[in-house]
Enzyme design. Sequence first.
Site, PDB file in Angstrom:
ATOM      1  CG  LEU A 144     -13.254  25.553   2.524  1.00  0.00           C
ATOM      2  CD1 LEU A 144     -12.619  25.391   3.903  1.00  0.00           C
ATOM      3  CD2 LEU A 144     -13.781  24.215   2.030  1.00  0.00           C
ATOM      4  CG  ASP A 145     -20.199  26.600   0.098  1.00  0.00           C
ATOM      5  OD1 ASP A 145     -19.796  27.480  -0.681  1.00  0.00           O
ATOM      6  OD2 ASP A 145     -20.795  25.570  -0.275  1.00  0.00           O
ATOM      7  N   PRO A 146     -19.527  29.055   3.752  1.00  0.00           N
ATOM      8  CG  PRO A 146     -20.664  31.092   3.847  1.00  0.00           C
ATOM      9  CD  PRO A 146     -20.364  29.943   2.928  1.00  0.00           C
TER      10      PRO A 146
END
Length: 304
Positions: free
Chosen positions: A44-46
Amino acid sequence: MAKEASTLSGLLVVNKPREMTSFGVVARLRRVSGQKKIGHAGTLDPNVDGVLVVALGKATKLIDLLQTRPKTYRGTVTFGFATESQDADGAVVEEKALTEPLDEEKLRAAFSALEGDIIQIPPIYSAVKVKGKRLYEYARAGESVELPKREATIYRFRPTSTLRWEAGKPYQSVDFEATVSKGTYIRTLAYDLGKSLGLPATMSSLTRTSGSGFDIDEATDLDELMALSEEDLAKRVKPIAAVLTYERKDLSDDEYFAVKNGQKISQWPKNQDGFYQLYYHDQLIAVYAYSEEESLWRSRYFFA
C-alpha cells in the site's frame, strides 16, 4: 544471553495508517513480535490506509498466493486536475476548470467501460521496475524511460456517491468502489476514468477494504498491535489454515513420510482444483499441487 528468536507463524491483518509505508509496518511488527522472518502481501502506498496482511514465520511462504487474490478499495476521484503521480501527493501537471456539472449517466457508463480485462500504463512515480530500476528512480534522476504496459482485471468499478463540487474550486469529485486483480493501479484507473471523459483526473483518497481474503472488519489498528505483549500479539495471529481454501486430505503414516521428504505422489486421484491441504494427526503439514505435465502431485508449500 541473546533473546531467543520467535517461532511465531501465521498472519496478522493490519489496518495500515496513512503516512506510513508498508515496509514501515513490517519493521515495527518485526520488533514487537520478535519474528525476523516477516513480510507483507500487496504493498500500500503511504497515503493509502486499510487492509495489509502481514505474514510471519512459515506463513511467509504463502505471500505469493495471498497476492494473487482480488482486492477491494473505496476511494474518491476528483475531476479537473491531474498530477504526475496520479494521486493527491504529486505535483499538478494538468488542469481544466469545470464550469458546469458532469453528466451522471455518462459518468456511470465510463465506470462500467473500465470493467473487465484492461491494459494499464503505470505512472512514472511508481515502484514498477524497468531494467532493474524503479520508475520513480528514473523520475527523480530526470531520466526518460519507456513506461511498461501491465495487464489487469477490473471485476467491479462503480460510483458510490453522486458528484459534488469541491469547496471553492472548479473541481468535481465522486466516491467509488473497485474490486481488482493483483497489480492493478487504482490511481491509474482513476486517471483513465477521467481520460475517457476528456478530463484530467486524480485519485484523491483511497482505502483498501479487503485483500488476501480478509476484510477490514478483521483488521487491527497498528498502534493497538504495537501496544501488545508478544503473548497477547500471538493471540491475534491467524493460523496459516485460515487462508487455505483447498480440499483437506488426512495423511496415513506412509503418506506423511513421503510428504515430509518432499516426494512426488502419483497414487492420489486428481481433484477439482488441483490442490490438497495435507494434515497429519490434525496438524497442517503441507500443500500439494497437481502437475498436469507429470500426472502426479508435487509439494507446493511445506510447513511442518
